[in-house]
Design a protein around this motif. Structure first.
Motif, PDB file in Angstrom:
ATOM      1  N   ILE A 128       0.850  -1.201   0.000  1.00 58.13           N
ATOM      2  CA  ILE A 128       0.000   0.000   0.000  1.00 58.13           C
ATOM      3  C   ILE A 128       0.881   1.244   0.000  1.00 58.13           C
ATOM      4  CG2 ILE A 128      -1.676   1.343   1.347  1.00 58.13           C
ATOM      5  CD1 ILE A 128      -2.747  -1.362   2.388  1.00 58.13           C
ATOM      6  N   LEU A 129       1.912   1.243   0.839  1.00 59.12           N
ATOM      7  CA  LEU A 129       2.806   2.399   0.928  1.00 59.12           C
ATOM      8  C   LEU A 129       3.583   2.594  -0.372  1.00 59.12           C
ATOM      9  CD1 LEU A 129       4.215   1.766   4.502  1.00 59.12           C
ATOM     10  CD2 LEU A 129       2.362   3.297   3.857  1.00 59.12           C
ATOM     11  N   VAL A 130       4.094   1.489  -0.909  1.00 56.86           N
ATOM     12  CA  VAL A 130       4.868   1.570  -2.147  1.00 56.86           C
ATOM     13  C   VAL A 130       3.987   2.068  -3.294  1.00 56.86           C
ATOM     14  CG1 VAL A 130       6.130   0.192  -3.856  1.00 56.86           C
ATOM     15  CG2 VAL A 130       6.518  -0.190  -1.421  1.00 56.86           C
ATOM     16  N   ASN A 135       2.447   6.189  -7.213  1.00 59.12           N
ATOM     17  CA  ASN A 135       1.395   6.972  -7.862  1.00 59.12           C
ATOM     18  C   ASN A 135       1.696   8.470  -7.861  1.00 59.12           C
ATOM     19  OD1 ASN A 135      -0.152   4.739  -8.467  1.00 59.12           O
ATOM     20  ND2 ASN A 135      -1.454   4.934  -6.667  1.00 59.12           N
ATOM     21  N   GLU A 136       2.459   8.939  -6.887  1.00 59.75           N
ATOM     22  CA  GLU A 136       2.674  10.374  -6.735  1.00 59.75           C
ATOM     23  C   GLU A 136       4.063  10.851  -7.143  1.00 59.75           C
ATOM     24  OE1 GLU A 136       0.230  12.478  -6.174  1.00 59.75           O
ATOM     25  OE2 GLU A 136      -1.109  10.767  -6.019  1.00 59.75           O
ATOM     26  N   LEU A 137       5.063   9.967  -7.138  1.00 63.59           N
ATOM     27  CA  LEU A 137       6.424  10.392  -7.430  1.00 63.59           C
ATOM     28  C   LEU A 137       6.852   9.950  -8.828  1.00 63.59           C
ATOM     29  CD1 LEU A 137       8.180   9.458  -4.049  1.00 63.59           C
ATOM     30  CD2 LEU A 137       7.206  11.647  -4.700  1.00 63.59           C
ATOM     31  N   THR A 138       7.758  10.716  -9.418  1.00 64.97           N
ATOM     32  CA  THR A 138       8.347  10.311 -10.691  1.00 64.97           C
ATOM     33  C   THR A 138       9.404   9.244 -10.409  1.00 64.97           C
ATOM     34  OG1 THR A 138      10.136  11.935 -10.590  1.00 64.97           O
ATOM     35  CG2 THR A 138       8.047  12.665 -11.599  1.00 64.97           C
ATOM     36  N   ASN A 176      -0.816  14.174  -0.991  1.00 68.01           N
ATOM     37  CA  ASN A 176      -1.380  13.207  -1.934  1.00 68.01           C
ATOM     38  C   ASN A 176      -0.989  11.772  -1.564  1.00 68.01           C
ATOM     39  OD1 ASN A 176      -2.589  15.242  -3.387  1.00 68.01           O
ATOM     40  ND2 ASN A 176      -1.045  15.288  -4.996  1.00 68.01           N
ATOM     41  N   VAL A 177       0.251  11.574  -1.109  1.00 68.76           N
ATOM     42  CA  VAL A 177       0.688  10.243  -0.694  1.00 68.76           C
ATOM     43  C   VAL A 177      -0.157   9.772   0.492  1.00 68.76           C
ATOM     44  CG1 VAL A 177       2.587   8.932   0.372  1.00 68.76           C
ATOM     45  CG2 VAL A 177       3.045  10.425  -1.574  1.00 68.76           C
ATOM     46  N   ILE A 178      -0.347  10.653   1.476  1.00 70.19           N
ATOM     47  CA  ILE A 178      -1.148  10.303   2.651  1.00 70.19           C
ATOM     48  C   ILE A 178      -2.593  10.020   2.250  1.00 70.19           C
ATOM     49  CG2 ILE A 178      -2.107  11.193   4.821  1.00 70.19           C
ATOM     50  CD1 ILE A 178       0.616  12.621   5.207  1.00 70.19           C
ATOM     51  N   ALA A 179      -3.156  10.847   1.349  1.00 68.52           N
ATOM     52  CA  ALA A 179      -4.531  10.630   0.890  1.00 68.52           C
ATOM     53  C   ALA A 179      -4.655   9.278   0.176  1.00 68.52           C
ATOM     54  CB  ALA A 179      -4.965  11.765  -0.033  1.00 68.52           C
ATOM     55  N   ASN A 184      -7.068   3.922   0.377  1.00 66.49           N
ATOM     56  CA  ASN A 184      -6.867   2.604  -0.211  1.00 66.49           C
ATOM     57  C   ASN A 184      -7.838   1.615   0.449  1.00 66.49           C
ATOM     58  OD1 ASN A 184      -5.842  -0.072  -0.745  1.00 66.49           O
ATOM     59  ND2 ASN A 184      -3.986   0.941  -1.474  1.00 66.49           N
ATOM     60  N   PRO A 185      -8.645   0.886  -0.332  1.00 66.36           N
ATOM     61  CA  PRO A 185      -9.619  -0.038   0.259  1.00 66.36           C
ATOM     62  C   PRO A 185      -8.978  -1.179   1.063  1.00 66.36           C
ATOM     63  CG  PRO A 185      -9.629  -0.206  -2.149  1.00 66.36           C
ATOM     64  CD  PRO A 185      -8.723   0.927  -1.780  1.00 66.36           C
ATOM     65  N   ALA A 186      -7.730  -1.501   0.785  1.00 63.65           N
ATOM     66  CA  ALA A 186      -7.067  -2.582   1.526  1.00 63.65           C
ATOM     67  C   ALA A 186      -6.869  -2.217   2.992  1.00 63.65           C
ATOM     68  CB  ALA A 186      -5.711  -2.901   0.891  1.00 63.65           C
TER      69      ALA A 186
END
Length: 191
Positions: A128-130, A135-138, A176-179, A184-186
Motif C-alpha cells: 500500500i505504501l509503495v 502513484n505520486e512520485l516520478t 497526496n501520498v497520505i490521501a 486505499n480499500p485494503a
C-alpha cells in the motif's frame, strides 16, 4: 501472565498417550499453548511436533512340534509420554527462570507481521505504501527516496532526510501520498 501459562502447561504435563489419536490430541493442546507463549513456528512447537507415535509389527513362526511363537509388536506410547512430559517440564522451567520471551517480528515478501507480547497481531501491507509513493512520485524522485532508505544512518536522521526530500518535491506530494494511503480499500479490509 507467566503463572497462567505455567498452570496451562502443568495441566497437559502428564498425558495419557495410548495411540496416535491420543498423541495428536495432546499435541493440539500443547501447540495451542506454546504458540501463545513463543509464537508460531517456534523451536518449542517444533519439539512437540517431533514426538511421533510408532507401532511395531508382530512376527510369528509356526512349528509342527512346538506350536507357534510370536515376538515383536507393541508401540512406543510410553516413550511418547516420557518425551511429552520432558518437553513440558523444560518449558515450565524456561518460563520460571527467564520469563515470557518477546516474540520475533516475521517478515514476508511484501508484508510485515508484528506480534505484540499481549497476543495482539496486526499486518501492515507495505505494498500500500509503495503503491502510494509510485502513484505520486516520478521515477527519479522514487530513486532519490530509495537512496536515502538504503543509506546507513541513524533511524531518526533517516526519517528527517526522507521528510525533507518529500517536502522538496512540492507541498502537494506529501498530502497526496497520505490521501492515497488513507483511501486505499485494503486499509479497511477491502482486499
Amino acid at each position: 501472565m507467566e503463572e497462567k501459562y505455567i498452570v496451562a502447561l502443568k495441566e497437559i504435563k502428564t498425558p495419557d498417550i495410548t495411540d496416535n489419536y491420543s498423541l495428536q490430541s495432546w499435541k493440539s493442546k500443547a501447540i495451542n499453548i506454546v504458540t501463545r507463549i513463543y509464537g508460531k513456528d517456534s523451536k518449542q512447537e517444533e519439539q512437540i511436533n517431533l514426538i511421533r507415535f510408532k507401532t511395531y509389527p508382530t512376527f510369528g513362526s509356526y512349528s509342527p512340534r512346538g506350536g507357534s511363537k510370536t515376538f515383536g509388536g507393541g508401540n512406543n506410547a510410553a516413550h511418547c509420554q516420557k518425551q511429552a512430559t520432558e518437553v513440558i517440564d523444560g518449558l515450565i522451567t524456561d518460563i520460571k527462570n527467564f520469563g515470557i520471551p518477546e516474540k520475533d517480528v516475521a517478515v514476508n515478501s511484501d508484508k510485515i507481521n508484528i506480534t505484540v507480547n499481549q497476543n495482539q497481531s496486526q499486518t501492515i501491507n507495505i505494498k500500500i505504501l509503495v503503491d502510494a509513493l509510485q502513484n505520486e512520485l516520478t521515477g527519479r524522485q522514487l530513486n532519490e527516496v530509495q537512496e536515502i532508505i538504503e543509506e546507513d544512518m541513524d533511524k531518526q536522521e533517516k526519517r528527517k532526510k526522507i521528510i525533507d526530500k518529500i517536502k522538496s518535491f512540492g507541498g502537494d506530494i506529501a498530502s497526496n501520498v497520505i490521501a492515497n494511503i488513507l483511501t486505499n480499500p485494503a486499509i479497511y479490509g477491502g482486499m
